[in-house]
Scaffold this active site. Structure first.
Site, PDB file in Angstrom:
ATOM      1  N   CYS A 126       9.127  -2.335   6.315  1.00 44.61           N
ATOM      2  CA  CYS A 126       8.032  -3.250   5.948  1.00 44.61           C
ATOM      3  C   CYS A 126       7.555  -4.096   7.129  1.00 44.61           C
ATOM      4  O   CYS A 126       6.358  -4.360   7.252  1.00 44.61           O
ATOM      5  CB  CYS A 126       8.436  -4.136   4.780  1.00 44.61           C
ATOM      6  SG  CYS A 126       9.906  -5.143   5.058  1.00 44.61           S
ATOM      7  N   ASP A 345       0.654  -6.574   0.897  1.00 46.99           N
ATOM      8  CA  ASP A 345       2.058  -6.217   0.688  1.00 46.99           C
ATOM      9  C   ASP A 345       2.290  -4.752   1.049  1.00 46.99           C
ATOM     10  O   ASP A 345       1.646  -3.867   0.484  1.00 46.99           O
ATOM     11  CB  ASP A 345       2.418  -6.458  -0.778  1.00 46.99           C
ATOM     12  CG  ASP A 345       3.908  -6.396  -1.052  1.00 46.99           C
ATOM     13  OD1 ASP A 345       4.648  -5.897  -0.191  1.00 46.99           O
ATOM     14  OD2 ASP A 345       4.333  -6.855  -2.126  1.00 46.99           O
ATOM     15  N   HIS A 347       5.018  -3.070   0.434  1.00 47.08           N
ATOM     16  CA  HIS A 347       6.077  -2.519  -0.413  1.00 47.08           C
ATOM     17  C   HIS A 347       5.519  -1.681  -1.557  1.00 47.08           C
ATOM     18  O   HIS A 347       5.737  -1.950  -2.738  1.00 47.08           O
ATOM     19  CB  HIS A 347       6.961  -3.643  -0.946  1.00 47.08           C
ATOM     20  CG  HIS A 347       7.625  -4.440   0.122  1.00 47.08           C
ATOM     21  ND1 HIS A 347       7.049  -5.563   0.671  1.00 47.08           N
ATOM     22  CD2 HIS A 347       8.796  -4.250   0.770  1.00 47.08           C
ATOM     23  CE1 HIS A 347       7.862  -6.051   1.597  1.00 47.08           C
ATOM     24  NE2 HIS A 347       8.915  -5.271   1.679  1.00 47.08           N
TER      25      HIS A 347
END
Length: 461
Positions: A126, A345, A347
């Site tokens: 990430c 994000d 993820h």
């Protein structure tokens, strides 16, 4: 670690159709990375099991329909722009601007990373992905015309996160074919536009291919000199130097440099030396520069006194974002509304896109739904990015950023600008280890201070 899903407060005066999905505050667990001498079948099996496990942990978070809303009575500030949500024109402008940001997420199914057998970065990559987003935002400012937005997002296409309604069931087969044809023609016409060609070319530099200059394969390879390998956790400071090395090695960007601050200090003479190059007739020309500043804004938690400074920086047109997030859960911060940060994000695990095709789909590289989290949950270890196109931009950047940094009298500045040159950078594997150790020592010393600034600097050879 709190694995609960956070939801921003529902307010009475909110925009009903601006729901976004909350993310899980999970930190990646220790990964068992394949060893180079393991049989290929064993490496592939481990990679598949790892991908399946992280898909359950991270992708499932996106299926939770817990929604939050934007308060339309409060402005949204994003990368130097202010959007008054009470005005429909500003709301649409914000939608277009946000969905034009490049979004890089976990991917699966790419060529195995050498020495690991991993064909996904789900659960560990990430920070590399947010680093890609930070660099990409600088490249958009560098290569695209001012005010550019991705016009393809105006077409009615299925959204990356399956939030838009599908075609009505009453739609006939013929009309369905016409819809597809219309989209193909729209994309085809877009390919003829110079800015869209540049946009598409820029995306190819970040795809999951061993030949991509800023792809996951290249970044992992460059991280080896910092003792990192595929499957490891990468901090924001190390990623800053990986990005610097990647740009330095890329022949695609001869007129762009990256400068990484040393110990929370931007040495202006070093920036000038990096950007000034001799030209013809005894003249010099200036390469544009991305300035990355690794900082630590507290001990275990964010020092609340820095929040006003972070807001001020995100409101500057020179700012290209902040990479950090929750502990070991990196996010890309691009703006704020009131007491909440706006972010992209990484993820979300998506299939790898084959960018060798001239009309490969771009939808998975853009996100249409902004997400928020309270400033109080921001990890104190982060990297702030800026972009300056020319010397005048750089001088204005120094002035405006300095004003933003000195607005709080309760804390030391997050970082500073110095006129002269900085200390010589140490190189080599031994000095690299020393720099990492010094950075960790500085971080530990910070835990015993209520205020102050501590930075961990890592210099890659």
């Amino acid at each position: 670690m709190d694995n609960s899903v956070s939801t921003a407060e529902f307010e009475e005066d909110s925009i009903e159709d601006w729901f976004f999905l909350s993310s899980e505050s999970a930190s990646p667990s220790s990964l068992s990375v394949s060893k180079p001498d393991e049989p290929e079948d064993t490496q592939k099996l481990k990679s598949k099991l790892l991908s399946a496990w992280n898909s359950l942990r991270y992708v499932s978070a996106f299926s939770l329909k817990q929604k939050s809303k934007f308060n339309k009575s409060l402005p949204v500030i994003m990368l130097g722009q202010t959007y008054e949500l009470t005005h429909s024109g500003d709301r649409e402008h914000f939608r277009r601007s946000f969905s034009s940001l490049l979004w890089f997420t976990y991917r699966r199914g790419f060529p195995p990373l050498p020495g690991s057998g991993l064909s996904t970065d789900s659960g560990w990559g990430c920070m590399l992905r947010t680093g890609q987003m930070l660099l990409a935002q600088g490249l958009l400012l560098h290569l695209m015309p001012p005010g550019w937005s991705w016009t393809a997002n105006l077409h009615c296409v299925k959204d990356d996160m399956n939030l838009q309604e599908s075609l009505p069931s009453a739609c006939s087969d013929q009309s369905h074919r016409n819809c597809k044809l219309g989209r193909q023609l729209s994309l085809g016409s877009l390919l003829d536009r110079p800015t869209e060609c540049t946009h598409r070319k820029l995306v190819t530099w970040f795809v999951d291919s061993p030949t991509a200059p800023f792809g996951i394969h290249k970044l992992v390879d460059l991280g080896k000199s910092a003792g990192k390998r595929a499957g490891d956790w990468y901090g924001p400071s190390i990623v800053s130097h990986i990005l610097r090395k990647a740009v330095n090695k890329s022949p695609e960007l001869p007129k762009l440099s990256i400068y990484v601050a040393q110990d929370c200090t931007v040495y202006k003479e070093d920036v000038s030396s990096l950007c000034e190059w001799p030209g013809s007739d005894n003249t010099t020309f200036w390469t544009s520069v991305i300035i990355l500043v690794p900082v630590r804004l507290g001990g275990q938690e964010l020092n609340q006194n820095y929040i006003s400074c972070v807001k001020k920086l995100l409101g500057l047109p020179f700012c290209i974002g902040i990479i950090g997030g929750k502990p070991k859960h990196s996010l890309f911060f691009v703006g704020y509304q009131d007491s909440n940060l706006l972010y992209l994000d990484p993820h979300y695990c998506q299939p790898t896109v084959d960018a060798r095709k001239s009309n490969f789909p771009l939808e998975s590289f853009h996100c249409k739904h902004p997400k928020k989290m309270p400033f109080s949950r921001m990890d104190p270890s982060c990297t702030i990015g800026f972009y300056a196109k020319d010397p005048n931009d750089f001088e204005t950047l120094c002035k405006d950023v300095t004003e933003a940094l000195t607005m709080s009298a309760d804390t030391y500045p997050m970082f500073i600008f110095e006129e002269g040159p900085g200390p010589e950078e140490e190189t080599g594997s031994v000095s690299l280890t020393l720099h990492i150790s010094r950075g960790r020592a500085r971080e530990e010393s910070f835990h015993h201070q209520q205020h102050g600034r501590v930075c961990s600097a890592v210099i890659l050879p």
